[in-house]
Design an enzyme around this catalytic site. Structure first.
Site, mmCIF file in Angstrom:
data_model
loop_
_atom_site.group_PDB
_atom_site.id
_atom_site.type_symbol
_atom_site.label_atom_id
_atom_site.label_comp_id
_atom_site.label_asym_id
_atom_site.label_seq_id
_atom_site.Cartn_x
_atom_site.Cartn_y
_atom_site.Cartn_z
ATOM 1 N N PHE A 129 0.847 -1.194 0.000
ATOM 2 C CA PHE A 129 0.000 0.000 0.000
ATOM 3 C C PHE A 129 0.887 1.251 0.000
ATOM 4 O O PHE A 129 1.858 1.318 0.756
ATOM 5 C CB PHE A 129 -0.890 -0.032 1.250
ATOM 6 C CG PHE A 129 -1.976 0.982 1.253
ATOM 7 C CD1 PHE A 129 -3.140 0.775 0.525
ATOM 8 C CD2 PHE A 129 -1.856 2.150 1.984
ATOM 9 C CE1 PHE A 129 -4.158 1.713 0.532
ATOM 10 C CE2 PHE A 129 -2.867 3.104 1.997
ATOM 11 C CZ PHE A 129 -4.020 2.879 1.272
ATOM 12 N N ASP A 198 2.244 -5.076 8.673
ATOM 13 C CA ASP A 198 1.031 -4.263 8.624
ATOM 14 C C ASP A 198 -0.153 -5.213 8.507
ATOM 15 O O ASP A 198 -0.241 -5.989 7.538
ATOM 16 C CB ASP A 198 1.094 -3.303 7.429
ATOM 17 C CG ASP A 198 -0.071 -2.320 7.427
ATOM 18 O OD1 ASP A 198 -1.135 -2.653 7.980
ATOM 19 O OD2 ASP A 198 0.086 -1.229 6.843
ATOM 20 N N TYR A 223 -10.594 0.743 10.937
ATOM 21 C CA TYR A 223 -11.854 1.011 10.219
ATOM 22 C C TYR A 223 -12.173 0.002 9.121
ATOM 23 O O TYR A 223 -13.157 0.148 8.421
ATOM 24 C CB TYR A 223 -11.870 2.433 9.651
ATOM 25 C CG TYR A 223 -10.669 2.825 8.818
ATOM 26 C CD1 TYR A 223 -10.546 2.425 7.496
ATOM 27 C CD2 TYR A 223 -9.660 3.614 9.360
ATOM 28 C CE1 TYR A 223 -9.448 2.778 6.743
ATOM 29 C CE2 TYR A 223 -8.546 3.968 8.620
ATOM 30 C CZ TYR A 223 -8.451 3.553 7.313
ATOM 31 O OH TYR A 223 -7.349 3.896 6.572
ATOM 32 N N LYS A 224 -11.343 -1.026 8.961
ATOM 33 C CA LYS A 224 -11.624 -2.042 7.939
ATOM 34 C C LYS A 224 -12.401 -3.188 8.598
ATOM 35 O O LYS A 224 -13.556 -3.012 8.942
ATOM 36 C CB LYS A 224 -10.321 -2.468 7.277
ATOM 37 C CG LYS A 224 -9.725 -1.306 6.471
ATOM 38 C CD LYS A 224 -8.346 -1.550 5.937
ATOM 39 C CE LYS A 224 -7.882 -0.322 5.154
ATOM 40 N NZ LYS A 224 -6.429 -0.297 4.956
ATOM 41 N N ARG A 382 -12.288 -4.841 -6.819
ATOM 42 C CA ARG A 382 -11.965 -5.488 -5.548
ATOM 43 C C ARG A 382 -13.235 -5.765 -4.757
ATOM 44 O O ARG A 382 -14.073 -4.875 -4.589
ATOM 45 C CB ARG A 382 -11.062 -4.526 -4.777
ATOM 46 C CG ARG A 382 -10.287 -5.126 -3.661
ATOM 47 C CD ARG A 382 -9.233 -4.165 -3.171
ATOM 48 N NE ARG A 382 -9.828 -2.975 -2.565
ATOM 49 C CZ ARG A 382 -9.270 -2.303 -1.563
ATOM 50 N NH1 ARG A 382 -8.117 -2.675 -1.067
ATOM 51 N NH2 ARG A 382 -9.854 -1.229 -1.064
HETATM 52 C C1 LIG Z 1 -5.858 0.896 4.799
HETATM 53 C C2 LIG Z 1 -4.375 0.809 4.881
HETATM 54 C C3 LIG Z 1 -3.641 1.822 5.467
HETATM 55 C C4 LIG Z 1 -4.329 3.053 5.968
HETATM 56 O O1 LIG Z 1 -3.481 3.950 6.580
HETATM 57 P P1 LIG Z 1 -4.095 5.270 7.240
HETATM 58 O O2 LIG Z 1 -2.975 5.851 7.963
HETATM 59 O O3 LIG Z 1 -5.242 4.834 8.094
HETATM 60 O O4 LIG Z 1 -4.621 6.112 6.139
HETATM 61 C C5 LIG Z 1 -2.267 1.657 5.571
HETATM 62 N N1 LIG Z 1 -1.657 0.551 5.089
HETATM 63 C C6 LIG Z 1 -2.360 -0.447 4.510
HETATM 64 C C7 LIG Z 1 -1.651 -1.648 3.996
HETATM 65 C C8 LIG Z 1 -3.728 -0.335 4.367
HETATM 66 O O5 LIG Z 1 -4.416 -1.305 3.776
#
Ligand SMILES: *Cc1c(COP(=O)(O)O)cnc(C)c1O
Length: 423
Positions: A129, A198, A223-224, A382
């Site tokens: 990401f 992560d 939040y996921k 997705r």
């Molecule tokens: C959703 C997600 C994030 C989100 O990071 P924020 O700091 O909450 O914006 C980070 N890394 C991964 C791999 C994600 O899927």
């Protein structure tokens, strides 16, 4: 061949089916985007209202003590710890995933600088990401290190003697491919590197065993699959062998050993508490706790193992139905076919119109999302399957809608081809 009646029968027999009642799902909506923003739990609105009107409105500043506001980062951290194989008092909730990643990467970097200063490379996956890669760039800049981006299959072979830290997202956000955390951690340790994981697409979606895997650091998203609400605070874990030893760079007052002594010099708290920085967002934490509680509600009916079994059944069904019911319509499956290598999502590519197909599905109340490709990777449709509230019949109905969108060509309509700011 599976029929819609088979799917209804699977829902009838599903031991997790009643968990769906913990959520407020809009009527008629097939929500396949819980990997991006989890659904609103039924308990959240009342709980947030109580925090606002009673704890804040009536009791005001006393609530830091009387309502336990000050303990929320640890209390919710302990609940999340149960989902990711962490021990008690090893997880805190704070800040965002991006910010927590910066803290743990810098802590790992400081540790390696002391232990093996000749190691100056941070390895990650090219399709990680973007925020993870951007934060890694920033850490490399601060340390004078190099960021090396590898393809998934190159990682094991890429653990050279100069590698200090291996930073991976456990389940890839684009493809849903899941790394073998225990195996890669052990290979990294053999090579003298530390691991940072992560868990954004893992916590609440797939079983994780941080201590069992002997990982070094982890962060994850609220939040996921944890259903904490838009922008919910994130979490951070450090293995107890590291947690109390190295200071993270954002030395805010709530990570101090005694914040209310207001001393001018920073002394970090023992253990994971030092990963706190500033004042916790109480209202957001209250909402997050309701979300985490929906996942813990599965504990009496099999917990993460049962959620994983249903998630695998849902994603396998989706892939099967895309293959059989959408054959010849230009779709192909990008996620691993082997469920053991897949998180809780299935990603597709289409020969053309991926963005517009997702938009046409959204207009039919089938919510997935679109992730743009680049020179190396295709555009992706997705679909995430949250076993807490997703039914087998939803999978059937979603694939039927997808088939109709493609067969009718309605995705070609101009309104589905205009890009929104958030995809
Ligand atoms: C959703 C997600 C994030 C989100 O990071 P924020 O700091 O909450 O914006 C980070 N890394 C991964 C791999 C994600 O899927």
């Amino acid at each position: 061949m599976t029929t819609r009646e088979d799917c209804l029968a699977q829902d009838q027999a599903d031991p997790l089916a009643s968990l769906r009642e913990l959520f407020d799902l809009p009527e008629g909506c097939l929500y396949l985007d819980g990997n991006s923003l989890g659904v609103l739990p039924r308990a959240t609105a009342r709980r947030v209202q109580q925090v606002v009107t009673e704890e804040w409105g009536r009791d005001l500043i006393k609530s830091w003590n009387t309502a336990g506001w000050i303990d929320l980062p640890q209390r919710i951290g302990n609940k999340i710890g149960r989902l990711i194989g962490a021990g008690d008092n090893e997880v805190v909730v704070a800040d965002s995933t991006s910010v927590n990643l910066y803290k743990v990467l810098m802590a790992a970097a400081r540790l390696q600088r002391e232990r093996s200063p000749q190691r100056r490379v941070l390895v990650s996956e090219r399709s990680n990401f973007p925020t993870d890669l951007y934060i890694a760039q920033s850490v490399c800049e601060a340390m004078g290190w190099e960021l090396q981006l590898l393809e998934a299959h190159e990682i094991e072979g890429g653990l050279a003697p100069e590698v200090a830290v291996l930073m991976l997202t456990h389940v890839n956000y684009r493809t849903g491919r899941m790394h073998d955390m225990a195996h890669l951690t052990s290979r990294a340790h053999e090579a003298g590197a530390l691991t940072v994981w992560d868990l954004a697409h893992s916590a609440g979606a797939v079983p994780v065993d941080l201590l069992g895997a002997d990982a070094d650091f982890a962060v994850g998203c609220g939040y996921k699959y944890l259903n904490g609400g838009p922008g919910a605070p994130a979490f951070v874990w450090a293995h107890p062998r590291h947690a109390g030893r190295f200071s993270q760079p954002l030395s805010g007052w709530l990570g101090h050993v005694a914040p209310f002594e207001f001393t001018p010099h920073y002394t970090p708290a023992a253990g994971i508490a030092r990963y706190l920085c500033g004042t916790p967002p109480v209202i957001s934490l209250a909402a997050l706790e309701c979300g985490v509680d929906t996942v813990l509600a599965a504990e009496p009916v099999g917990g993460m193992a049962a959620l994983r079994a249903k998630s695998v059944a849902l994603t396998t069904l989706f892939a099967e139905l895309v293959d059989t019911r959408c054959a010849g319509l230009g779709l192909s499956i990008v996620s691993p076919r082997d469920a053991a290598l897949r998180g809780s999502q299935v990603c597709l590519t289409c020969t053309e119109g991926s963005y517009a197909i997702v938009q046409a599905l959204i207009a039919r109340q089938v919510i997935g999302d679109f992730r743009a490709g680049d020179a190396r990777t295709p555009d992706i449709l997705r679909f995430g399957f949250t076993p807490l509230y997703c039914r087998f019949v939803d999978v059937w109905d979603a694939v039927e809608q997808l088939r109709e969108v493609l067969q009718s060509g309605e995705w070609r309509r101009p309104e589905f081809n205009r890009r929104h700011a958030v995809t």
